[in-house]
Design a protein around this motif. Structure first.
Motif, PDB file in Angstrom:
ATOM      1  N   MET A  49      28.223  22.885 -14.778  1.00  0.00           N
ATOM      2  CA  MET A  49      27.317  23.193 -15.880  1.00  0.00           C
ATOM      3  C   MET A  49      28.100  23.125 -17.183  1.00  0.00           C
ATOM      4  N   VAL A  50      27.751  22.157 -18.012  1.00  0.00           N
ATOM      5  CA  VAL A  50      28.471  21.933 -19.265  1.00  0.00           C
ATOM      6  C   VAL A  50      27.552  22.262 -20.436  1.00  0.00           C
ATOM      7  N   ASP A  51      28.055  23.089 -21.347  1.00  0.00           N
ATOM      8  CA  ASP A  51      27.264  23.532 -22.498  1.00  0.00           C
ATOM      9  C   ASP A  51      27.404  22.528 -23.643  1.00  0.00           C
ATOM     10  N   ARG A  52      26.568  21.511 -23.637  1.00  0.00           N
ATOM     11  CA  ARG A  52      26.542  20.480 -24.691  1.00  0.00           C
ATOM     12  C   ARG A  52      25.148  19.867 -24.750  1.00  0.00           C
ATOM     13  N   ASN A  53      24.915  19.055 -25.784  1.00  0.00           N
ATOM     14  CA  ASN A  53      23.623  18.380 -25.907  1.00  0.00           C
ATOM     15  C   ASN A  53      23.485  17.330 -24.807  1.00  0.00           C
ATOM     16  N   ALA A  54      22.315  17.284 -24.199  1.00  0.00           N
ATOM     17  CA  ALA A  54      22.079  16.357 -23.087  1.00  0.00           C
ATOM     18  C   ALA A  54      21.674  14.978 -23.598  1.00  0.00           C
ATOM     19  N   LYS A  55      21.949  13.965 -22.776  1.00  0.00           N
ATOM     20  CA  LYS A  55      21.527  12.602 -23.067  1.00  0.00           C
ATOM     21  C   LYS A  55      20.320  12.270 -22.191  1.00  0.00           C
ATOM     22  N   VAL A  56      19.574  11.260 -22.598  1.00  0.00           N
ATOM     23  CA  VAL A  56      18.421  10.816 -21.811  1.00  0.00           C
ATOM     24  C   VAL A  56      18.906  10.364 -20.432  1.00  0.00           C
ATOM     25  N   GLY A  57      18.230  10.832 -19.396  1.00  0.00           N
ATOM     26  CA  GLY A  57      18.595  10.464 -18.026  1.00  0.00           C
ATOM     27  C   GLY A  57      19.480  11.485 -17.339  1.00  0.00           C
ATOM     28  N   GLU A  58      20.054  12.428 -18.089  1.00  0.00           N
ATOM     29  CA  GLU A  58      20.915  13.442 -17.482  1.00  0.00           C
ATOM     30  C   GLU A  58      20.083  14.606 -16.952  1.00  0.00           C
ATOM     31  N   GLY A 106       4.489  32.513 -22.978  1.00  0.00           N
ATOM     32  CA  GLY A 106       3.894  31.189 -22.887  1.00  0.00           C
ATOM     33  C   GLY A 106       4.834  30.175 -22.279  1.00  0.00           C
ATOM     34  N   ASP A 107       6.130  30.462 -22.240  1.00  0.00           N
ATOM     35  CA  ASP A 107       7.057  29.542 -21.588  1.00  0.00           C
ATOM     36  C   ASP A 107       6.708  29.449 -20.111  1.00  0.00           C
ATOM     37  N   ASP A 108       6.650  28.235 -19.596  1.00  0.00           N
ATOM     38  CA  ASP A 108       6.238  28.050 -18.203  1.00  0.00           C
ATOM     39  C   ASP A 108       7.415  27.677 -17.311  1.00  0.00           C
ATOM     40  N   TYR A 109       8.617  28.063 -17.701  1.00  0.00           N
ATOM     41  CA  TYR A 109       9.773  27.804 -16.847  1.00  0.00           C
ATOM     42  C   TYR A 109      10.716  29.014 -16.883  1.00  0.00           C
ATOM     43  N   ASP A 110      11.539  29.118 -15.851  1.00  0.00           N
ATOM     44  CA  ASP A 110      12.446  30.247 -15.720  1.00  0.00           C
ATOM     45  C   ASP A 110      13.875  29.768 -15.559  1.00  0.00           C
ATOM     46  N   THR A 111      14.790  30.734 -15.539  1.00  0.00           N
ATOM     47  CA  THR A 111      16.191  30.431 -15.301  1.00  0.00           C
ATOM     48  C   THR A 111      16.357  29.730 -13.955  1.00  0.00           C
ATOM     49  N   GLY A 112      17.160  28.663 -13.962  1.00  0.00           N
ATOM     50  CA  GLY A 112      17.405  27.925 -12.734  1.00  0.00           C
ATOM     51  C   GLY A 112      16.547  26.694 -12.584  1.00  0.00           C
ATOM     52  N   ARG A 113      15.538  26.514 -13.447  1.00  0.00           N
ATOM     53  CA  ARG A 113      14.709  25.309 -13.375  1.00  0.00           C
ATOM     54  C   ARG A 113      15.548  24.083 -13.727  1.00  0.00           C
ATOM     55  N   ILE A 114      15.339  22.990 -12.990  1.00  0.00           N
ATOM     56  CA  ILE A 114      16.144  21.777 -13.165  1.00  0.00           C
ATOM     57  C   ILE A 114      15.221  20.594 -13.423  1.00  0.00           C
ATOM     58  N   GLY A 115      15.659  19.702 -14.298  1.00  0.00           N
ATOM     59  CA  GLY A 115      14.868  18.512 -14.561  1.00  0.00           C
ATOM     60  C   GLY A 115      15.711  17.439 -15.231  1.00  0.00           C
ATOM     61  N   THR A 116      15.143  16.245 -15.354  1.00  0.00           N
ATOM     62  CA  THR A 116      15.833  15.113 -15.977  1.00  0.00           C
ATOM     63  C   THR A 116      15.308  14.905 -17.394  1.00  0.00           C
ATOM     64  N   VAL A 117      16.213  14.666 -18.322  1.00  0.00           N
ATOM     65  CA  VAL A 117      15.847  14.510 -19.731  1.00  0.00           C
ATOM     66  C   VAL A 117      15.121  13.185 -19.947  1.00  0.00           C
ATOM     67  N   LYS A 118      13.932  13.249 -20.559  1.00  0.00           N
ATOM     68  CA  LYS A 118      13.146  12.061 -20.879  1.00  0.00           C
ATOM     69  C   LYS A 118      13.390  11.585 -22.305  1.00  0.00           C
ATOM     70  N   SER A 119      13.547  12.535 -23.225  1.00  0.00           N
ATOM     71  CA  SER A 119      13.770  12.182 -24.623  1.00  0.00           C
ATOM     72  C   SER A 119      14.501  13.316 -25.334  1.00  0.00           C
ATOM     73  N   VAL A 173      15.371  18.961 -26.023  1.00  0.00           N
ATOM     74  CA  VAL A 173      15.062  17.811 -25.173  1.00  0.00           C
ATOM     75  C   VAL A 173      13.725  18.006 -24.474  1.00  0.00           C
ATOM     76  N   SER A 174      13.103  16.886 -24.132  1.00  0.00           N
ATOM     77  CA  SER A 174      11.907  16.919 -23.284  1.00  0.00           C
ATOM     78  C   SER A 174      12.362  16.605 -21.870  1.00  0.00           C
ATOM     79  N   VAL A 175      11.991  17.475 -20.928  1.00  0.00           N
ATOM     80  CA  VAL A 175      12.478  17.371 -19.550  1.00  0.00           C
ATOM     81  C   VAL A 175      11.312  17.194 -18.592  1.00  0.00           C
ATOM     82  N   GLU A 176      11.474  16.257 -17.678  1.00  0.00           N
ATOM     83  CA  GLU A 176      10.453  16.029 -16.657  1.00  0.00           C
ATOM     84  C   GLU A 176      10.222  17.310 -15.856  1.00  0.00           C
ATOM     85  N   THR A 177       8.998  17.594 -15.561  1.00  0.00           N
ATOM     86  CA  THR A 177       8.541  18.747 -14.772  1.00  0.00           C
ATOM     87  C   THR A 177       8.683  20.074 -15.513  1.00  0.00           C
TER      88      THR A 177
END
Length: 274
Positions: free
Chosen positions: A104-113, A125-138, A145-149
């Motif tokens: 787990m690296v604390d930096r800005n993510a790139k698309v696809g990571e 209103g947040d619909d995600y919790d700690t531990g949720r994982i996804g791939t960056v879309k934009s 970042v916008s993350v899938e799922t």
């Protein structure tokens, strides 16, 4: 003094949504909420054995021991655990997801990571919790970042998941390639280390001769020495201590750099005689 133990434990981290995480043994007093592992059981009447893992529920002020409810038994109604019985299990930045190790690296993510939510915004209103994982879309500004799922994740809410096994496998492949080339040089070509050293020595000698004949060596030495003299006389018109040695070392370094650049030679000395 805090001592570190190299032993690693892979445990479920409830604070990270139940994801498996690597913990390292540390020889120090535990704090409330930390995980500990029994390394030297003291009382033979206690039900637990070496290797048992507990979470600290109480830490008595001024006392070196800690207490954990699951450790209760018989006369030990408070789950009393002596300081010398345990090591603290400190969480590392390495997690296990679907059989893959990630850092787990604390930096800005790139698309696809891949990213993991570690500090979710508590806004209703947040619909995600700690531990949720996804791939960056934009990507957006400020590391958002916008993350899938998941959707929009702010830059201070996530860490990037960098696959470790892939990196380690790449290093392993490079080492295997190095060994193959090394064996080919020694076994097939019958070239020894001394032969290689002599080749490099001859190449360097030839390059120095070329530099000298072309006047490059004089220019390199002249420029550096002139700069050092100017620097040396700044201190009250007196040369600084060690001026002679600095001139020699600086010129040597500069010549070495240019030779390396021309020959494109990268020599790595191995401490263990490989």
């Amino acid at each position: 003094m805090t001592k570190t133990n190299e032993k690693i434990h892979v445990l479920v981290d409830e604070k990270l949504g139940g994801i498996k995480r690597e913990y390292m043994e540390i020889d120090r007093k535990a704090e409330v909420g930390e995980k500990i592992v029994i390394v030297e059981k003291a009382d033979c009447d206690d039900w637990y054995e070496n290797g048992a893992i507990f979470t600290v529920n109480r830490d008595r002020p001024g006392k070196s021991h800690v207490e954990s409810d699951p450790a209760r038994c018989g006369d030990n109604i408070n789950g009393f655990i002596l300081r010398e019985e345990y090591h603290v299990l400190e969480p590392t930045d390495i997690v296990h997801i679907d059989g893959q190790r990630y850092e787990m690296v604390d930096r800005n993510a790139k698309v696809g990571e891949k990213v993991i939510v570690v500090r979710p915004d508590e806004v209703i209103g947040d619909d995600y919790d700690t531990g949720r994982i996804g791939t960056v879309k934009s990507r957006h500004s400020a590391g958002d970042v916008s993350v899938e799922t998941i959707g929009l994740v702010f830059g201070d809410e996530y860490c990037v998941l960098v696959p470790l096994d892939k990196h380690e496998k790449t290093l392993e492949n490079k080492n295997n390639t190095y060994k193959e080339v090394k064996n080919y040089i020694h076994n097939e070509l019958s070239i020894t280390r001394q032969d290689i050293q002599e080749m490099i020595s001859i190449a360097v000698s030839n390059e120095v001769q070329k530099m000298s004949e072309s006047g490059k060596l004089d220019r390199i030495a002249g420029e550096k020495i002139e700069s050092l003299i100017e620097e040396g006389f700044r201190n009250g018109k007196r040369l600084l201590h060690g001026f002679k040695e600095r001139v020699s070392q600086t010129v040597s370094d500069e010549v070495g750099k240019r030779i390396t650049n021309v020959l494109n030679i990268n020599v790595e000395l191995k401490e263990e005689g490989n």
